[in-house]
Design an enzyme around this catalytic site. Structure first.
Site, PDB file in Angstrom:
ATOM      1  CG  ASP A 100      -1.908   1.148   1.232  1.00 28.90           C
ATOM      2  OD1 ASP A 100      -1.621   2.184   0.585  1.00 28.90           O
ATOM      3  OD2 ASP A 100      -2.976   1.026   1.847  1.00 28.90           O
ATOM      4  CG  HIS A 101       1.214   4.194  -3.219  1.00 29.89           C
ATOM      5  ND1 HIS A 101       0.080   3.738  -3.846  1.00 29.89           N
ATOM      6  CD2 HIS A 101       1.089   5.543  -3.171  1.00 29.89           C
ATOM      7  CE1 HIS A 101      -0.695   4.753  -4.166  1.00 29.89           C
ATOM      8  NE2 HIS A 101      -0.107   5.861  -3.765  1.00 29.89           N
ATOM      9  CG  HIS A 108      -4.391   4.418  -0.434  1.00 28.34           C
ATOM     10  ND1 HIS A 108      -3.505   3.373  -0.493  1.00 28.34           N
ATOM     11  CD2 HIS A 108      -4.533   4.850  -1.716  1.00 28.34           C
ATOM     12  CE1 HIS A 108      -3.138   3.175  -1.749  1.00 28.34           C
ATOM     13  NE2 HIS A 108      -3.745   4.053  -2.505  1.00 28.34           N
TER      14      HIS A 108
END
Length: 504
Positions: free
Chosen positions: A197-198, A260
């Site tokens: 999950d960047h 996110h």
């Protein structure tokens, strides 16, 4: 007289940790994510000397290219998308050993060839390289690639570690996520799986933990006794571009909230772990998710953008975007009211909102404290005492601000809010690394702290699934908002009395 350059004391401790020799394999190596994010991130790690001394890169993709042609494409991508202008010598050194394996992901010959290339690197160096398989592909290939790695014996290596990085989305419903977990974990051990999950790679996101647990002034007030409400916002000023195929089947809820934004919520609300070991941290995050009940119908608003002005020019509405079906009911905006039903947070509303084609691009967490009990500062010309707010900005201007009530200069006692600000760029005199740089580095080091565990993923879907299920049978027309605005007016209906959205 020579100018002596002073060292910045704030960058002390930014040491580079040694990393075992590694071969990184990118499945989908010619795709958009690889070109825009992964290859530039790898270059910037090389530029900073952060890559292991022995590092190899292999790309796997469908197009029938040669090693030389792929290297040329990689060079072009890095030159175009890197956050710094590439150094020719560093770039040449990085690309000279790059290999390319063409073919489809269901082709056994591709994995046989890949195994040969991996073996050659080990043999030439006389060192068993760690192996990282990065699945930068469409989600439908995740389970297939994991299966093929197992069938060809690439899921294990006697003398080194094997890890698999899986991009989002991890399923589109809870049942899909559970099935994908079963398929992947039938081949790999959970300790080998790095679900990326960047957002968790962004410096300010990680700084949420630092601000909470490294500063004595915040922790005593970080609870329902002092905090009135929390807002987590992830707004974008752009539309869907050419991503209609993906976005119309996804929507704002799946695209940002399920992953996110719920991750931001866990970092904000989790209890302090005993240590900052990966599983200790993730155990606490799962407890937060477990305490969140799916919101009712009156706590969710969905909408889509109509024509308006955005990015300084006229913008079409969502239904007029290229590739969007005229009967689409996909939301481009969603707002939720959640509550973490535990001892620390019970009764504190946590508002989440995200949308496309809003007034500006910003991702932030705003914590509003309860107002002081005695409001004696009502002089004319006074803004008055406003509740203190702590705002953690994730992007674009990374930093933290705290609003305080201060006296306006003059003979009368008039109060107005003022901000105390900390900005990354000015405090650390350096550009924050891209999120993918940190996450690729952590995967090579074998540190899964910033990656999501299987139970986290399933808990996130447990919260979101009932909303999607309710929407399937809900024929109420979607709310609308003009492109370039702050969102739909209907979003105000989920706010508790006295609460208001921050301006975007």
């Amino acid at each position: 007289m020579a100018v002596v350059e002073q060292e910045n004391p704030l960058v002390e401790g930014l040491e580079r940790m040694p990393v075992h020799p590694t071969t990184l394999v990118i499945f989908g190596g010619t795709g958009d994510l690889a070109q825009r994010k992964l290859l530039p991130a790898i270059y910037n790690l090389a530029h900073e000397g952060a890559l292991p001394e022995r590092f190899n890169l292999i790309a796997v993709s469908r197009s029938d290219d040669s090693n030389e042609k792929y290297r040329a494409m990689a060079r072009e991508s890095i030159e175009k998308y890197s956050r710094r202008s590439p150094d020719a010598q560093v770039l040449d050194k990085l690309l000279e050993q790059v290999r390319y394996v063409p073919g489809t992901f269901d082709d056994d010959a591709v994995f046989s060839r890949l195994g040969e290339e991996l073996g050659k690197f080990d043999e030439e160096a006389g060192v068993p390289f760690n192996r990282i398989f990065y699945l930068s592909t469409a989600p439908g290939f995740f389970a297939l690639i994991a299966q093929k790695l197992g069938e060809h014996g690439l899921d294990q290596h006697d003398e080194s570690d094997v890890r698999v990085v899986i991009e989002k989305p991890f399923g589109t419903r809870k049942s899909e996520a559970q099935a994908l977990n079963r398929q992947v974990l039938s081949v790999l051990d959970e300790s080998q799986v790095y679900r990326i999950d960047h957002y968790l790679g962004k410096e300010t996101v990680q700084n949420v933990l630092a601000f909470r647990f490294a500063n004595g002034m915040f922790e005593p007030i970080w609870n329902r006794n002092y905090i009135d409400y929390v807002q987590i916002t992830a707004s974008e000023d752009i539309g869907i571009g050419r991503r209609a195929g993906y976005y119309d089947s996804s929507g704002a809820l799946r695209d940002l909230v399920q992953n996110h934004m719920l991750q931001l919520l866990t970092l904000l609300c989790m209890e302090p772990p005993v240590t900052f070991d990966a599983d200790e941290v993730r155990d606490e995050k799962v407890k937060v998710l477990h305490a969140v009940e799916p919101p009712g119908k009156d706590a969710v608003v969905r909408a889509r953008y109509t024509a308006g002005m955005a990015e300084g020019k006229e913008a079409v509405g969502y239904l007029d975007e290229e590739g969007v079906p005229e009967d689409s009911r996909t939301e481009t905006y969603v707002a939720l009211r959640l509550e973490v039903d535990n001892w620390r947070w019970a009764g504190v509303p946590i508002y989440l909102r995200t949308g496309k084609r809003l007034a500006r691009k910003v991702t932030e967490i705003a914590v509003t404290l309860k107002p002081v009990p005695h409001l004696a500062f009502q002089a004319e010309g006074s803004v008055g005492v406003q509740p203190n707010q702590l705002v953690l900005t994730v992007q674009p201007n990374e930093g933290v601000s705290l609003s305080l009530g201060a006296k306006i200069p003059g003979t009368r006692l008039r109060i107005r809010p003022v901000n105390m600000e900390f900005l990354y760029g000015t405090s650390f005199l350096s550009q924050s690394p891209e999120a993918y740089e940190r996450l690729i580095m952590d995967a090579m080091r074998g540190d899964p702290t910033l990656f999501t565990r299987n139970d986290e993923v399933e808990e996130q879907w447990r919260i979101i699934d009932p909303i999607l299920e309710a929407w399937e049978t809900d024929e109420t027309p979607l709310a609308e908002y003009p492109a370039g605005s702050h969102g739909p007016e209907e979003a105000d209906t989920i706010l508790a009395p006295g609460h208001r959205w921050r301006a975007i």
